[in-house]
Design a protein around this motif. Structure first.
Motif, PDB file in Angstrom:
ATOM      1  N   PRO A 240      58.749 -14.098 -24.060  1.00 46.32           N
ATOM      2  CA  PRO A 240      59.328 -12.489 -24.577  1.00 46.32           C
ATOM      3  C   PRO A 240      60.956 -12.529 -24.673  1.00 46.32           C
ATOM      4  O   PRO A 240      61.428 -11.862 -25.133  1.00 46.32           O
ATOM      5  CB  PRO A 240      58.668 -11.733 -23.431  1.00 46.32           C
ATOM      6  CG  PRO A 240      57.711 -12.610 -23.079  1.00 46.32           C
ATOM      7  CD  PRO A 240      57.765 -13.927 -23.125  1.00 46.32           C
ATOM      8  N   TYR A 241      61.334 -13.292 -23.550  1.00 47.52           N
ATOM      9  CA  TYR A 241      62.798 -13.223 -23.372  1.00 47.52           C
ATOM     10  C   TYR A 241      63.549 -13.981 -24.475  1.00 47.52           C
ATOM     11  O   TYR A 241      64.499 -13.645 -25.031  1.00 47.52           O
ATOM     12  CB  TYR A 241      63.363 -14.025 -22.034  1.00 47.52           C
ATOM     13  CG  TYR A 241      62.912 -13.240 -20.854  1.00 47.52           C
ATOM     14  CD1 TYR A 241      63.724 -12.175 -20.672  1.00 47.52           C
ATOM     15  CD2 TYR A 241      62.069 -13.375 -20.235  1.00 47.52           C
ATOM     16  CE1 TYR A 241      63.512 -11.526 -19.328  1.00 47.52           C
ATOM     17  CE2 TYR A 241      61.448 -12.875 -18.983  1.00 47.52           C
ATOM     18  CZ  TYR A 241      62.278 -11.731 -18.610  1.00 47.52           C
ATOM     19  OH  TYR A 241      61.943 -11.022 -17.407  1.00 47.52           O
ATOM     20  N   LEU A 242      63.079 -15.064 -25.120  1.00 50.72           N
ATOM     21  CA  LEU A 242      63.241 -15.669 -26.197  1.00 50.72           C
ATOM     22  C   LEU A 242      63.419 -14.716 -27.444  1.00 50.72           C
ATOM     23  O   LEU A 242      64.311 -14.897 -28.460  1.00 50.72           O
ATOM     24  CB  LEU A 242      62.596 -17.061 -26.724  1.00 50.72           C
ATOM     25  CG  LEU A 242      62.785 -18.259 -25.781  1.00 50.72           C
ATOM     26  CD1 LEU A 242      61.752 -19.278 -25.910  1.00 50.72           C
ATOM     27  CD2 LEU A 242      63.986 -18.675 -25.330  1.00 50.72           C
ATOM     28  N   TYR A 243      62.153 -14.112 -27.539  1.00 51.42           N
ATOM     29  CA  TYR A 243      61.855 -12.977 -28.842  1.00 51.42           C
ATOM     30  C   TYR A 243      62.980 -11.889 -28.664  1.00 51.42           C
ATOM     31  O   TYR A 243      63.595 -11.587 -29.733  1.00 51.42           O
ATOM     32  CB  TYR A 243      60.492 -12.705 -28.802  1.00 51.42           C
ATOM     33  CG  TYR A 243      60.108 -11.840 -29.897  1.00 51.42           C
ATOM     34  CD1 TYR A 243      60.612 -12.217 -30.968  1.00 51.42           C
ATOM     35  CD2 TYR A 243      59.332 -10.671 -29.772  1.00 51.42           C
ATOM     36  CE1 TYR A 243      60.074 -11.287 -32.358  1.00 51.42           C
ATOM     37  CE2 TYR A 243      58.727  -9.865 -30.695  1.00 51.42           C
ATOM     38  CZ  TYR A 243      59.367 -10.323 -32.004  1.00 51.42           C
ATOM     39  OH  TYR A 243      58.879  -9.297 -33.064  1.00 51.42           O
ATOM     40  N   PHE A 244      63.049 -11.477 -27.549  1.00 49.76           N
ATOM     41  CA  PHE A 244      64.202 -10.393 -27.493  1.00 49.76           C
ATOM     42  C   PHE A 244      65.480 -10.942 -27.931  1.00 49.76           C
ATOM     43  O   PHE A 244      66.209 -10.145 -28.479  1.00 49.76           O
ATOM     44  CB  PHE A 244      64.186  -9.697 -25.888  1.00 49.76           C
ATOM     45  CG  PHE A 244      64.876  -8.780 -25.777  1.00 49.76           C
ATOM     46  CD1 PHE A 244      64.797  -7.524 -26.491  1.00 49.76           C
ATOM     47  CD2 PHE A 244      66.051  -8.623 -24.983  1.00 49.76           C
ATOM     48  CE1 PHE A 244      65.628  -6.406 -26.171  1.00 49.76           C
ATOM     49  CE2 PHE A 244      66.830  -7.546 -24.730  1.00 49.76           C
ATOM     50  CZ  PHE A 244      66.653  -6.449 -25.382  1.00 49.76           C
ATOM     51  N   THR A 245      65.798 -12.174 -27.447  1.00 46.82           N
ATOM     52  CA  THR A 245      67.265 -12.553 -27.667  1.00 46.82           C
ATOM     53  C   THR A 245      67.325 -12.713 -29.283  1.00 46.82           C
ATOM     54  O   THR A 245      68.410 -12.442 -29.826  1.00 46.82           O
ATOM     55  CB  THR A 245      67.514 -13.667 -26.984  1.00 46.82           C
ATOM     56  OG1 THR A 245      67.481 -13.469 -25.544  1.00 46.82           O
ATOM     57  CG2 THR A 245      68.825 -14.285 -27.464  1.00 46.82           C
ATOM     58  N   TYR A 246      66.331 -13.291 -29.814  1.00 48.51           N
ATOM     59  CA  TYR A 246      66.279 -13.596 -31.292  1.00 48.51           C
ATOM     60  C   TYR A 246      66.455 -12.396 -31.908  1.00 48.51           C
ATOM     61  O   TYR A 246      67.335 -12.144 -33.024  1.00 48.51           O
ATOM     62  CB  TYR A 246      65.073 -13.998 -31.566  1.00 48.51           C
ATOM     63  CG  TYR A 246      64.708 -14.296 -32.975  1.00 48.51           C
ATOM     64  CD1 TYR A 246      65.242 -15.330 -33.652  1.00 48.51           C
ATOM     65  CD2 TYR A 246      64.072 -13.513 -33.727  1.00 48.51           C
ATOM     66  CE1 TYR A 246      65.225 -15.432 -35.342  1.00 48.51           C
ATOM     67  CE2 TYR A 246      63.558 -13.762 -35.242  1.00 48.51           C
ATOM     68  CZ  TYR A 246      64.232 -14.525 -35.886  1.00 48.51           C
ATOM     69  OH  TYR A 246      64.030 -14.912 -37.109  1.00 48.51           O
ATOM     70  N   ARG A 247      65.926 -11.159 -31.602  1.00 51.02           N
ATOM     71  CA  ARG A 247      65.936  -9.975 -32.210  1.00 51.02           C
ATOM     72  C   ARG A 247      67.064  -9.057 -32.254  1.00 51.02           C
ATOM     73  O   ARG A 247      67.844  -8.669 -33.087  1.00 51.02           O
ATOM     74  CB  ARG A 247      64.742  -9.025 -32.189  1.00 51.02           C
ATOM     75  CG  ARG A 247      63.316  -9.415 -32.969  1.00 51.02           C
ATOM     76  CD  ARG A 247      62.315  -8.614 -32.193  1.00 51.02           C
ATOM     77  NE  ARG A 247      62.430  -7.090 -32.222  1.00 51.02           N
ATOM     78  CZ  ARG A 247      61.240  -6.231 -32.370  1.00 51.02           C
ATOM     79  NH1 ARG A 247      60.205  -6.701 -32.198  1.00 51.02           N
ATOM     80  NH2 ARG A 247      61.500  -5.058 -32.110  1.00 51.02           N
ATOM     81  N   MET A 248      67.541  -9.086 -31.186  1.00 54.91           N
ATOM     82  CA  MET A 248      68.997  -8.559 -30.734  1.00 54.91           C
ATOM     83  C   MET A 248      70.414  -9.242 -31.246  1.00 54.91           C
ATOM     84  O   MET A 248      71.273  -8.775 -31.799  1.00 54.91           O
ATOM     85  CB  MET A 248      69.314  -8.470 -29.126  1.00 54.91           C
ATOM     86  CG  MET A 248      68.082  -7.455 -28.344  1.00 54.91           C
ATOM     87  SD  MET A 248      68.092  -5.849 -29.176  1.00 54.91           S
ATOM     88  CE  MET A 248      69.910  -5.319 -28.538  1.00 54.91           C
ATOM     89  N   LEU A 249      70.113 -10.684 -31.310  1.00 57.46           N
ATOM     90  CA  LEU A 249      71.307 -11.222 -31.737  1.00 57.46           C
ATOM     91  C   LEU A 249      71.031 -12.085 -32.892  1.00 57.46           C
ATOM     92  O   LEU A 249      72.169 -11.688 -33.789  1.00 57.46           O
ATOM     93  CB  LEU A 249      71.706 -12.299 -30.484  1.00 57.46           C
ATOM     94  CG  LEU A 249      72.053 -11.858 -28.973  1.00 57.46           C
ATOM     95  CD1 LEU A 249      72.584 -13.013 -28.172  1.00 57.46           C
ATOM     96  CD2 LEU A 249      73.163 -10.832 -28.963  1.00 57.46           C
ATOM     97  N   PHE A 250      70.358 -12.600 -33.114  1.00 57.51           N
ATOM     98  CA  PHE A 250      70.239 -13.447 -34.313  1.00 57.51           C
ATOM     99  C   PHE A 250      69.880 -12.474 -35.608  1.00 57.51           C
ATOM    100  O   PHE A 250      70.125 -12.681 -36.755  1.00 57.51           O
ATOM    101  CB  PHE A 250      69.264 -14.487 -34.250  1.00 57.51           C
ATOM    102  CG  PHE A 250      69.726 -15.729 -33.245  1.00 57.51           C
ATOM    103  CD1 PHE A 250      70.817 -16.799 -33.881  1.00 57.51           C
ATOM    104  CD2 PHE A 250      69.373 -15.705 -32.060  1.00 57.51           C
ATOM    105  CE1 PHE A 250      71.089 -17.767 -33.182  1.00 57.51           C
ATOM    106  CE2 PHE A 250      69.732 -16.831 -31.469  1.00 57.51           C
ATOM    107  CZ  PHE A 250      70.685 -17.784 -31.937  1.00 57.51           C
TER     108      PHE A 250
END
Length: 282
Positions: free
Chosen positions: A237-247
């Motif tokens: 979930p943390y990887l996914y959230f970071t992906y959506r927010m930044l990438f």
């Protein structure tokens, strides 16, 4: 002249949404079929006002409900369009449908619409949410509901598909303006997703589509899902959230948009992972 398509719509207590959708398609003159799950508000009265044919079926999940709809309405047009009650056909999409002719799509079995998703009045433009293509229009008798999914419903067609990048399908669930409604709804959804993933771990479910990164939008989603299932529970979930927010630049969606990405990509996904761990512990 009668159009080459009919609409199927799923409903359950949709008096706040259904008039908005039906008014957006009314002048197309297409036949409208509604599968209801036992509404207790004015949904069925509204359906009657728009001369829709209505059937009722007890709800289990979205894939099964769509399967029932596709197999129990006698659609006599070459194409079927499946919509949710909280969606609206934009004026641009209306014009594309108004000029649609079956003879222009002889080699095509399905058409993807581009969706604009709104949360509490805010267009979620980033975070992987736009453009976002949904297979919503397909040849009658050829398109079917993917029953290998417990939560995410999708239609599948063999053969060639087309993508309409313009002419948007607008989706905004007005009930979700009440955050408590959103949270309770996604608590229920998390049960279904956790159960589905647990069954996949046991080999009880498989992917209907061929997972292909460079395939059509649904084949690409299947590829990403297969990758997602391999990631560590609790961390993903943390990887996914970071992906959506930044990438995927979700940080540009403003305060409400960022809150949506937090709820959907982190809070919801963490809840699912906790429930998968609990199922494995049993």
């Amino acid at each position: 002249m009668k159009p080459d398509f009919s609409f199927i719509i799923l409903t359950y207590n949709e008096e706040v949404h259904l008039p908005r959708l039906l008014k957006s398609i009314e002048k197309l003159g297409a036949k409208i079929y509604i599968l209801d799950s036992g509404s207790t508000d004015n949904t069925l009265k509204i359906a009657d006002q728009f001369s829709a044919e209505v059937k009722t079926n007890k709800f289990e999940n979205h894939p099964k409900q769509w399967h029932y709809a596709l197999n129990n309405f006698q659609i006599d047009t070459p194409w079927t369009i499946g919509l949710d009650a909280d969606q609206i056909v934009s004026p641009e999409l209306f014009e594309m449908l108004a000029s649609f002719k079956d003879e222009d799509f002889k080699e095509i079995n399905g058409i993807y619409f581009n969706r604009k998703n709104y949360f509490q009045g805010t267009w979620i433009k980033h975070g992987g949410y736009f453009p976002f293509y949904l297979l919503k229009m397909f040849r009658t008798g050829i398109g079917y509901s993917d029953l290998n999914e417990n939560m995410d419903h999708r239609f599948i067609v063999p053969g060639n598909t087309a993508i309409w990048k313009k002419g948007y399908l607008i989706e905004e669930n007005l009930k979700e303006n009440d955050l408590d409604f959103w949270i309770e709804k996604h608590k229920r959804y998390s049960d279904r997703v956790a159960e589905e993933e647990f069954e996949r771990l046991q080999g009880l479910r498989s992917q209907t589509l061929n997972p292909t990164l460079f395939g059509n939008p649904d084949e690409r989603t299947a590829w990403l899902k297969r990758l997602w299932w391999k990631l560590p529970l609790g961390l993903r979930p943390y990887l996914y959230f970071t992906y959506r927010m930044l990438f995927k630049l979700g940080i540009l969606d403003g305060r409400k948009g960022i809150y949506f990405h937090y709820l959907h990509a982190l809070w919801f996904r963490k809840l699912i992972d906790k429930k998968i761990v609990a199922l494995k512990a049993k």
